[in-house]
Design a protein around this motif. Structure first.
Motif, PDB file in Angstrom:
ATOM      1  N   MET A 168       8.029  -1.939  14.962  1.00  0.00           N
ATOM      2  CA  MET A 168       9.070  -2.194  13.984  1.00  0.00           C
ATOM      3  C   MET A 168       9.084  -1.111  12.903  1.00  0.00           C
ATOM      4  N   LYS A 169       7.876  -0.648  12.498  1.00  0.00           N
ATOM      5  CA  LYS A 169       7.794   0.383  11.469  1.00  0.00           C
ATOM      6  C   LYS A 169       8.454   1.678  11.929  1.00  0.00           C
ATOM      7  N   ILE A 170       8.223   2.055  13.193  1.00  0.00           N
ATOM      8  CA  ILE A 170       8.829   3.279  13.718  1.00  0.00           C
ATOM      9  C   ILE A 170      10.352   3.158  13.714  1.00  0.00           C
ATOM     10  N   PHE A 171      10.853   1.994  14.139  1.00  0.00           N
ATOM     11  CA  PHE A 171      12.307   1.775  14.125  1.00  0.00           C
ATOM     12  C   PHE A 171      12.840   1.880  12.701  1.00  0.00           C
ATOM     13  N   MET A 222      13.763   2.531   1.819  1.00  0.00           N
ATOM     14  CA  MET A 222      12.630   2.558   0.885  1.00  0.00           C
ATOM     15  C   MET A 222      12.524   1.240   0.125  1.00  0.00           C
ATOM     16  N   LEU A 223      13.649   0.722  -0.321  1.00  0.00           N
ATOM     17  CA  LEU A 223      13.650  -0.549  -1.046  1.00  0.00           C
ATOM     18  C   LEU A 223      13.107  -1.672  -0.169  1.00  0.00           C
ATOM     19  N   TYR A 224      13.563  -1.733   1.076  1.00  0.00           N
ATOM     20  CA  TYR A 224      13.086  -2.751   2.015  1.00  0.00           C
ATOM     21  C   TYR A 224      11.580  -2.608   2.244  1.00  0.00           C
ATOM     22  N   THR A 225      11.126  -1.383   2.439  1.00  0.00           N
ATOM     23  CA  THR A 225       9.703  -1.130   2.651  1.00  0.00           C
ATOM     24  C   THR A 225       8.897  -1.585   1.439  1.00  0.00           C
ATOM     25  N   TRP A 226       9.382  -1.275   0.248  1.00  0.00           N
ATOM     26  CA  TRP A 226       8.680  -1.671  -0.967  1.00  0.00           C
ATOM     27  C   TRP A 226       8.619  -3.191  -1.094  1.00  0.00           C
ATOM     28  N   THR A 269       6.087  -4.433   1.738  1.00  0.00           N
ATOM     29  CA  THR A 269       4.688  -3.985   1.739  1.00  0.00           C
ATOM     30  C   THR A 269       4.122  -3.686   0.350  1.00  0.00           C
ATOM     31  N   HIS A 270       4.974  -3.547  -0.634  1.00  0.00           N
ATOM     32  CA  HIS A 270       4.584  -3.165  -1.995  1.00  0.00           C
ATOM     33  C   HIS A 270       3.897  -1.805  -2.037  1.00  0.00           C
ATOM     34  N   LYS A 271       4.226  -0.959  -1.069  1.00  0.00           N
ATOM     35  CA  LYS A 271       3.728   0.413  -1.110  1.00  0.00           C
ATOM     36  C   LYS A 271       4.710   1.327  -0.370  1.00  0.00           C
ATOM     37  N   ILE A 272       4.731   2.564  -0.823  1.00  0.00           N
ATOM     38  CA  ILE A 272       5.542   3.607  -0.203  1.00  0.00           C
ATOM     39  C   ILE A 272       4.605   4.779   0.049  1.00  0.00           C
ATOM     40  N   GLU A 273       4.628   5.305   1.275  1.00  0.00           N
ATOM     41  CA  GLU A 273       3.771   6.445   1.616  1.00  0.00           C
ATOM     42  C   GLU A 273       4.353   7.723   1.021  1.00  0.00           C
ATOM     43  N   MET A 274       3.475   8.676   0.748  1.00  0.00           N
ATOM     44  CA  MET A 274       3.897   9.946   0.156  1.00  0.00           C
ATOM     45  C   MET A 274       4.960  10.639   1.015  1.00  0.00           C
ATOM     46  N   ILE A 275       4.790  10.618   2.326  1.00  0.00           N
ATOM     47  CA  ILE A 275       5.754  11.280   3.198  1.00  0.00           C
ATOM     48  C   ILE A 275       7.134  10.627   3.080  1.00  0.00           C
ATOM     49  N   GLN A 276       7.148   9.317   2.882  1.00  0.00           N
ATOM     50  CA  GLN A 276       8.425   8.632   2.707  1.00  0.00           C
ATOM     51  C   GLN A 276       9.097   9.072   1.410  1.00  0.00           C
TER      52      GLN A 276
END
Length: 185
Positions: A1-4, A38-42, A45-52
């Motif tokens: 799901m993360k890759i998608f 990014m908003l959905y990811t945050w 997961t409450h975190k955003i990777e540097m690459i993102q």
């Protein structure tokens, strides 16, 4: 799901481009799609990777310049800038810290000699440099539609082939598990 989820903005860009043949419009849709990703990811997961964050910044800056100046060159440079930044980060990790980036990412699951990790890291540096150069070659020598296809399928395909080849390299250098159960019967 993360890759998608990671590829969703690019897929949306691709669909809009294929539906309209308008790279400026596709880029204009890519920017909010990436922000929403990014908003959905945050939220999840409450975190955003540097690459993102780097990707988001480049989408906003280069995508914004594409829309503002009505010039596709900016968005066509984005994959190259991203891959070359990856190459620079991997190169820096050869000299900063005790472990390379690739070793930090994979060492929890794979045990290899330090020299093999360094060689694998160098392979990623070379791969990213070449991938960025190939993106520019396609952008400047082929049609816009070919570049859009390459951006989604070509870059992803080349990365998958490289990862597969990396698997063969790792299998040759992986240390045997010292915790294997041996029967004394």
């Amino acid at each position: 799901m993360k890759i998608f989820l990671d590829f969703l903005p690019v897929i949306i860009f691709f669909i809009v481009y294929k539906s309209t043949d308008d790279i400026i419009l596709a880029t204009a849709v890519l920017i909010p799609a990436t922000l929403l990703q990014m908003l959905y990811t945050w939220i999840k997961t409450h975190k955003i990777e540097m690459i993102q964050l780097v990707t988001l910044g480049l989408v906003v800056i280069l995508g914004g310049a594409t829309v503002l100046f009505q010039d596709k060159t900016f968005i066509q440079w984005k994959p190259t800038v991203v891959t070359w930044l990856f190459a620079a980060a991997f190169l820096g990790s050869q000299f900063i810290g005790e472990k390379t980036i690739i070793q930090r990412l994979m060492a929890g699951t794979i045990d290899m000699p330090a020299n093999a990790w360094k060689q694998l890291n160098i392979a990623w540096i070379i791969f990213y440099l070449i991938l960025g150069a190939v993106n520019l070659y396609v952008a400047y020598t082929m049609s816009e539609e070919t570049w859009v296809n390459f951006k989604l399928f070509g870059m992803l395909g080349l990365t998958m082939v490289f990862i597969l080849l990396q698997g063969f390299y790792i299998s040759k250098h992986i240390k045997p598990d010292n915790n294997e159960n041996h029967s004394d019967n």
